[in-house]
Design a protein around this motif. Sequence first.
Motif, mmCIF file in Angstrom:
data_model
loop_
_atom_site.group_PDB
_atom_site.id
_atom_site.type_symbol
_atom_site.label_atom_id
_atom_site.label_comp_id
_atom_site.label_asym_id
_atom_site.label_seq_id
_atom_site.Cartn_x
_atom_site.Cartn_y
_atom_site.Cartn_z
ATOM 1 N N THR A 976 0.888 -1.120 -0.146
ATOM 2 C CA THR A 976 0.023 -0.228 -0.025
ATOM 3 C C THR A 976 0.891 1.274 -0.119
ATOM 4 O OG1 THR A 976 -0.094 0.001 2.385
ATOM 5 C CG2 THR A 976 -1.658 -1.447 1.357
ATOM 6 N N ARG A 977 0.131 2.623 -0.174
ATOM 7 C CA ARG A 977 1.006 3.714 -0.196
ATOM 8 C C ARG A 977 1.593 3.978 1.079
ATOM 9 N NH1 ARG A 977 -2.565 8.722 -2.612
ATOM 10 N NH2 ARG A 977 -2.500 8.184 -4.860
ATOM 11 N N VAL A 989 -8.085 0.918 -5.575
ATOM 12 C CA VAL A 989 -7.258 1.400 -6.839
ATOM 13 C C VAL A 989 -7.247 3.099 -6.890
ATOM 14 C CG1 VAL A 989 -6.500 1.576 -9.172
ATOM 15 C CG2 VAL A 989 -7.091 -0.521 -7.926
ATOM 16 N N ASN A 990 -8.704 3.371 -6.947
ATOM 17 C CA ASN A 990 -8.920 4.837 -6.911
ATOM 18 C C ASN A 990 -8.602 5.744 -5.751
ATOM 19 O OD1 ASN A 990 -10.309 7.322 -7.573
ATOM 20 N ND2 ASN A 990 -11.765 6.429 -8.750
ATOM 21 N N SER A 991 -7.887 6.837 -5.942
ATOM 22 C CA SER A 991 -7.088 7.297 -4.865
ATOM 23 C C SER A 991 -8.456 8.394 -4.240
ATOM 24 C CB SER A 991 -5.830 8.226 -5.350
ATOM 25 O OG SER A 991 -6.453 9.095 -6.387
ATOM 26 N N ILE A 1000 -5.122 2.758 -0.107
ATOM 27 C CA ILE A 1000 -4.959 2.825 -1.484
ATOM 28 C C ILE A 1000 -3.856 2.080 -1.888
ATOM 29 C CG2 ILE A 1000 -4.834 4.226 -3.506
ATOM 30 C CD1 ILE A 1000 -7.455 4.519 -2.033
ATOM 31 N N ASP A 1003 1.538 3.185 -5.569
ATOM 32 C CA ASP A 1003 1.842 3.617 -6.739
ATOM 33 C C ASP A 1003 2.500 2.898 -7.829
ATOM 34 O OD1 ASP A 1003 -0.179 5.707 -5.774
ATOM 35 O OD2 ASP A 1003 1.684 7.057 -5.543
ATOM 36 N N ARG A 1006 0.266 0.357 -9.500
ATOM 37 C CA ARG A 1006 -1.278 0.856 -9.590
ATOM 38 C C ARG A 1006 -1.666 0.271 -11.125
ATOM 39 N NH1 ARG A 1006 -4.272 4.952 -7.784
ATOM 40 N NH2 ARG A 1006 -2.696 5.840 -6.415
ATOM 41 N N ASN A 1007 -1.065 0.427 -12.011
ATOM 42 C CA ASN A 1007 -1.143 -0.114 -13.457
ATOM 43 C C ASN A 1007 -1.656 -1.519 -13.384
ATOM 44 O OD1 ASN A 1007 -0.517 2.670 -14.232
ATOM 45 N ND2 ASN A 1007 1.338 2.160 -14.916
ATOM 46 N N ALA A 1009 -2.779 -3.250 -10.747
ATOM 47 C CA ALA A 1009 -3.625 -3.658 -9.642
ATOM 48 C C ALA A 1009 -4.909 -3.996 -10.057
ATOM 49 C CB ALA A 1009 -3.792 -2.489 -8.529
ATOM 50 N N GLU A 1017 -11.377 -1.289 -7.761
ATOM 51 C CA GLU A 1017 -11.198 0.224 -7.803
ATOM 52 C C GLU A 1017 -12.149 0.919 -6.755
ATOM 53 O OE1 GLU A 1017 -11.387 3.700 -11.375
ATOM 54 O OE2 GLU A 1017 -12.319 1.849 -11.833
#
Length: 1730
Positions: A976-977, A989-991, A1000, A1003, A1006-1007, A1009, A1017
């Motif tokens: 995670t972040r 996924v959606n911040s 979340i 990063d 993310r692509n 995930a 998401e």
Amino acid sequence: MANLRDALWESGRDESVEVNQRALIDKVLARYSGEFTVFRELLQNSDDAGSSAVEIHFETKLYLERKPNDGEYQDGAGVAAVSSGKQDLPDLKTVQVHQWVFKNNGQVFREEDWSRLKKIAEGNPDEEKIGAFGVGFYSLFSVTEDPFVTSGDQWMGFYWKGDQLLARRGNTSKEPDPWTSFLMVLREPSPLPPAFDFTRFLASSITFMAHLREVSVFLDDKCLARLLKTPGHPKALSIPRGLKNTSPGGGMAVKGIQVTPLHIKAEVLRWVYSVGTEKPPPVVVPPKPRQAPASGGFFSSLFSSFASTPSRTSTPIPPPPSKPQSQVNLLEVNESNVTLSIFTADVEVRLDKKVEKELYRSTKKNPPSRLKYELIYTGKDEYDESKKEDDKYPYTTGSIFQGLRADLDGSGSARVFIGHATGQTTGIGGHMAARFIPTVERESIDLMDRNVAIWNKELLYVGGFLSRAAYSIELANIQEVWNGLSSDAASNEIKVHLPSRGLHVLKFFTFHPSTPSSTVSQLLQEAFFSCGTSQGFPMISTAGIRDVGEVRVPDEAFAGFLKNLPVVPAEILAEAKLMIDVLQARRMLKDITFDDVLKELRLRPLSEAETIACLKWWITVHRSGQGHARVRTELLNAAVMSIGASGDSDEKIIQLSAIETFLNPKQTGAVIPTDGPLPEHLLPLRVSKALELDTLVVTFGWRELTVIDWLKYIADVGLREKDVEYDLARSAVWAERVLSGISRQWSSFSQPMQTEIVGLLKDITCVPTTAGLKCPGQAYFSNVNLFRDLPTVAFPSATPVKGPLERLFTALGVRKHVELQIVFDRMIKTGDWTIADLTKYLVSVQSTLTNDEVGRLRNTSAFPREAYPGEDSGKNKLVRYKASDLYEPLDIFRELKLPVLDWGGHVKWRGSSEEAKFLYRLGLLKFPPMEVIINLAASPDTGVRKAAMKYFLDNFAARYSDYIPDRFADKAFIPTRDGNLAKPGEVFVNSDWEKLDYRIVDDNIRNDALTKLKIHEHPHPSALVSLLQRKSPRTEAVASEWFAVLASRISAFTPTQLKTLSQMPIVPTRSNGAEKSDIRMLPPCQCYFAGDSDGQVHSKLFVYVNFGPQANSFLMACGAKNKPSVNEIAQMMLGDPRRFYNEVGGRPNFLTELRNLAANRRSIVPATFTRMKRSPILLGSRRVKKAALKTQDAALNPDIDEEDWEYEYDLRRPEQIVVADEINSYRLFGDSVFTAPQEDLLEEFYIDLGCPRLSRLVREDYKTSNEIRGAKIAVETRTRVLERLPLFLHEHRHETLRFTFNWLNSGNNFVVKTFGKLIVTKSLKYETRFLSQEREASAAAKRDGNGPIQLWLAGNTQVDMYEVATSLCHLIFQTPRNNDALLFMTILSTDLKSLKRRGYNVDRILRQQQAEREAAYNAAREKMAAETTLVSDVSPALPGSLLPPPSQVRNAPERPEITTETAASLGSTPNSSVEDVPREHQSQAKTPSTAGNALQNLMRRFNHPQSTSSSEGLPAFNPGLTTSSAVTPLSNIVSNIETAVKACREEKSDLLNNRKQMQTVKETLDEGYCDVSGYSRDLHKAGDMGDIPVFVSPDVLDRYRNQADAKRNDPKRGFMEDKHDALARFIYVIQELRDVYQLPAKSLHIFCDLGGELIAFNREGSLYLNLRYYEAWHDEEVRRGDRSKAYISWYFTLAHEVAHNLVQPHNSEHEFYFSAICEQYLVPFSRLLS
């Protein structure tokens, strides 16, 4: 009774019966409808007189003037005698003839002949003569008034004295003349009978004449034609055996048959042929149905090609003028000949005495004891020659003898002759002649008279018998020729020709329906077949002439193998279909049967081709469901097949019943050598190749020959011993062929089949090796070279063992390698090989390893692993692992710290090598399983964790695509972040969701995930609902952020979740004027969005919010609204009406709210609506006088102006407010009651809530003085009301009436009285008050219960039509409105012409309602008449006792001033004054009008052009019109019509046609009533077709624009494409009518709409016709070829519209010109219809 009659008879006196002889002769001649009747009768009389020659002279006036006085002719002058004269010849078509002379050289008249000539209806008593009725001579009176007869030395002339015919007789002054002459001076000069037609008539007429041999025709002194008949010698024929020669009734018996050749020669001048036209060039014309021949004479059908009226077709383009031809000698003689065969039956007559007596009574002669029945037969060769002769003549006339030629097509040219041809056809190909008894006009056979019918039917049997005999004789001749033919080429050519000859006979004796009586051909046909019941029916077949019982209908299914069965030739089957159908219907000709098949199969063996055809036929039978097993067995037992050339040594006979198998070339055929030994039960290969093999199994029960069957056959010891060449154990070559063949299909064999093959061959020494033939288990493959002494496979042809052959040997047990145990014993235990070396050998022999051997290798722990960093490698080498426990030696696996195979350092590991592939096969791991890699990703070792995640993501598509996050829901391996690990369901996924405190993903991933790790998401909607329940936003800023994020997920919420959110207090709101900290949480359903005008009005009543567009969309989904609903406003109003009134801003806005409630009252729930009925929520007003007028009494001054009043308002319950629906009462009591706002919408709303109507609260009482009886004003007012009330009610068709107009207009249901004075007292009881006002009135209406309507008028003042209208409206309507009285007053007080100018459709409405009343009236009259008529009352009604039907009454024009008394004096009802005008083009009637009504009006004009009175004799009523006795000149009318036609123009014209030059016609001034033509709707031009523009209405374009078809992008194009065919047919119709009217070329237009009653209209001279009405009424008939109704309908439509160029309104003037135009162009129109 008898005595009384005798007594009366004795007392009487005799009187003669007088006959009007002229009328009698005329009526008798009227029944003679045939052609050339006079000559037919004279020719027959001449033959009866034994004449051998006849001369017919046609003499012109010029010739008679210069003829010698003695009138003698030069006899014997043949055609050639005048052939050299000067060619100044008249036209045979137009030359006028003044006199006919008919001469014969028969027996001169005897005394009894002269006596019989004067008597009518006394026929020749000689039974040998044809004449029977004694009226033949009198046919001369059809052309002359005074025939003159000379015979021998005597003469007799006839003349008329009044209606009495007299005769004068005397002696000639010269020597007796051997010629008998009939001189006929024509009644009036007439053209020469068509010369060629007449000659052909004579050629047919002399055919059956007993004595007549020569006929000559003269025009003046020129012989036009000469016919010579030469009979041959008759040949007696024997009656065919088996034919019944006696008629069913026994009255006639055929005693003999003979055939006579007849030769006729014609010498005809070219002058006669030239009457026809030159043959036109061939034109391809589509075939048309042949019409039945018109009734008439015999030759009417023969000459129909140029004498009949052709059907109307388009005029062809005339051919270019031909080049001038050389002069033709018209006097040149054309000589032609014809040869016929006449079959004659000698008939003996044996009638019953009673029948003879009755026949004598009918014919005045005894029936003959013997007679002859003759039949003309034209043979095939004679027929062909006659057809060829037609081509010799350059004229359309054809041959003179065309009428004698066989009628093979059934066109009806073959006739029954009774001396001469009658109109009755025979139905077969030839003429018949016999002593039939005809009808008086000699046109048909009499089958009506009972006794005459007996005679004629007996004769018809003879005709059928003679036809059957002739048929049999002709076919016997053909059979004789057939049997005498040999097998040479010439005979074969003749044999080919004979079927066409047989076809000719069949077609000749095919019976077609005869005319006019079809019974004739039916009786002939029945006799034709029934007379030969004991004899077979011969017919031509492929095997010659055979009995029909032996002949079969051909069938293509049998043609290939039934070669000897006689069948109908294809030519006969096609061209003589009618006869074939009759033979089949009579069950004489049958289809091919199974017995026929068996019969031929048992007689001869079939060739291969025939066998194939036979088997194919049976396959077809089986597919049809008729192939039963027992029948199939019979077929196979009967069929024998011959293989090889007949008579050769290799010929082989095979019984089909012995066949059991067949060879499939595509499967088993590729294995089995067909040149080797094959089983005896196998179907020959050449036969099976031609058949569908799949059907052989189900159809014949045969099975496909298998390799097993063949191997068993060739492996049999007995067969092998017979021939060494085909012994598997002794011939290596044969063994190679067998094994190679099996190998080619080995992979397609099933496992059981392969096992059986192995079992058959494993014990046979069938494998060629280096050591000879060996059993399969003793041989090795050639690549097994570890030992040199092994027996390896070696074929004689040196063919390498690979592919299928290798697989076959493997299955048979041929060895591929040395056993592994030996290898391990010799190599592994010695330690000479490394892992790499061992693997290399195993790879080399892996294809030979069995599954068991590979399995042992897979489960053996024989492989070492690499040592981990820091581990003792020496110790590790002692431990061995299975291949499945180790990974291939790669760096990534070492980084992940996985066990790796120890491959050694001498040989580099290559993953694509064969060794690597073999180890993979043993289980060496190429990548870690998913559970392993996920666990590594969750490892506490950061390096391993990152490497594992990267490896997982990089290899996801190839190795981990089946990853499912739910399997690892409890494993925290997602970064995670915040740098930690999370479980898959805890991270998104959606911040944006960080705003709602969700975790979340890192990063860096993310692509991947979403797609690979399958991380969500967004949170699940149920989780979001739970979040808002636990923790809702407390500030507007936070709420704006949250709701904006949630708005992106609106579509994810279910309706139930949204409903839950709508009730949750999640919206922070602030009350108006409250502090910022004063936050109140409300559910979304109680919130509204600010921003519209309603929001400003309701801002103090409802809560309005605004969190921004995105956030607002979420709240709207949760139940927030843009504005309060109607029901919510109503509930708010019910809560505190006065506060609501004040908060919205007073009366104007409150009325707006009420209007909103009224307009949407259906949206108010019933419970709320019920509360509104009991609450003071309605706004009412009450009139209050201004201060300056308060001292005046409203009752004394009721006409106070509106501006003198003020209004006060209050909120009250519905029952406290009154709806002011009556203006007078409102003026009286408006200051005492609260009334509803005077708006229709609000008044209806108030009434729905329970507000009473003022008219129902006010009571009227009347006081009158004495009644004034007979007052004129009462009669006039009653008439005016009844006259104008239909106009008023037409505008209220949808209102609810208390009674109908018919009820009011009948009896005394409407009474008008006049009183000296009329006082009306109005009283109102309102709440607790009682108010009353009294005033004088001019009119008042009342009704007591269900009694009549009474209208009271005041005689002391002028009647106010407003008061009349007001009082009647209260009685007419259930709920009257104020505007109703104003409209009724206008209609009552305005004359009809003014109403018409204002747009009221006076004529249409009154006419429509009058028609309904008349229909009801007539129905009532008919019902009353039916109920009152007695059974015994059968006498017809006296004239005038009943009214004529409405269609026969022409009503007088509308008369506005006519009174009831006047109408009564004229004998009509008060409503019978509406003019019956022509068809309306904008009629409200839905039934389409036809041209019949317009035609009826037109004919009425023709019959009574100056009549203006009705059919009942009513006087014309034209007020103000001065009549004149002068009649307008017809030229003036024609001039006006021409002006109207020329005024038609193209649409480009802007001006209405000019009428300044039109002359007034006084007959047109009688006005009628009808709509003015025109069209107010927009029209758009869609295109042109030909020279006709096409327009469409906008609704048509909208329909085509809305269609989804891509081609409909252009709606106009779409319309033109869809309607192309209908438009083309419509344009064809109207262009023809345009030519009739001679309209300008571009004056016609077509338009189309989707609704309305407009058929056509005239716009400034341009004529528009509606395509929609054409399609509905006429297109289907026009498409079928019937355009008559379309022509009639649009003919009158165009006349109607052209008349508008002279008169715009529909009145009597327009009707006059409409009729005049129709009359003007009726003649060319009738030609169009013909």
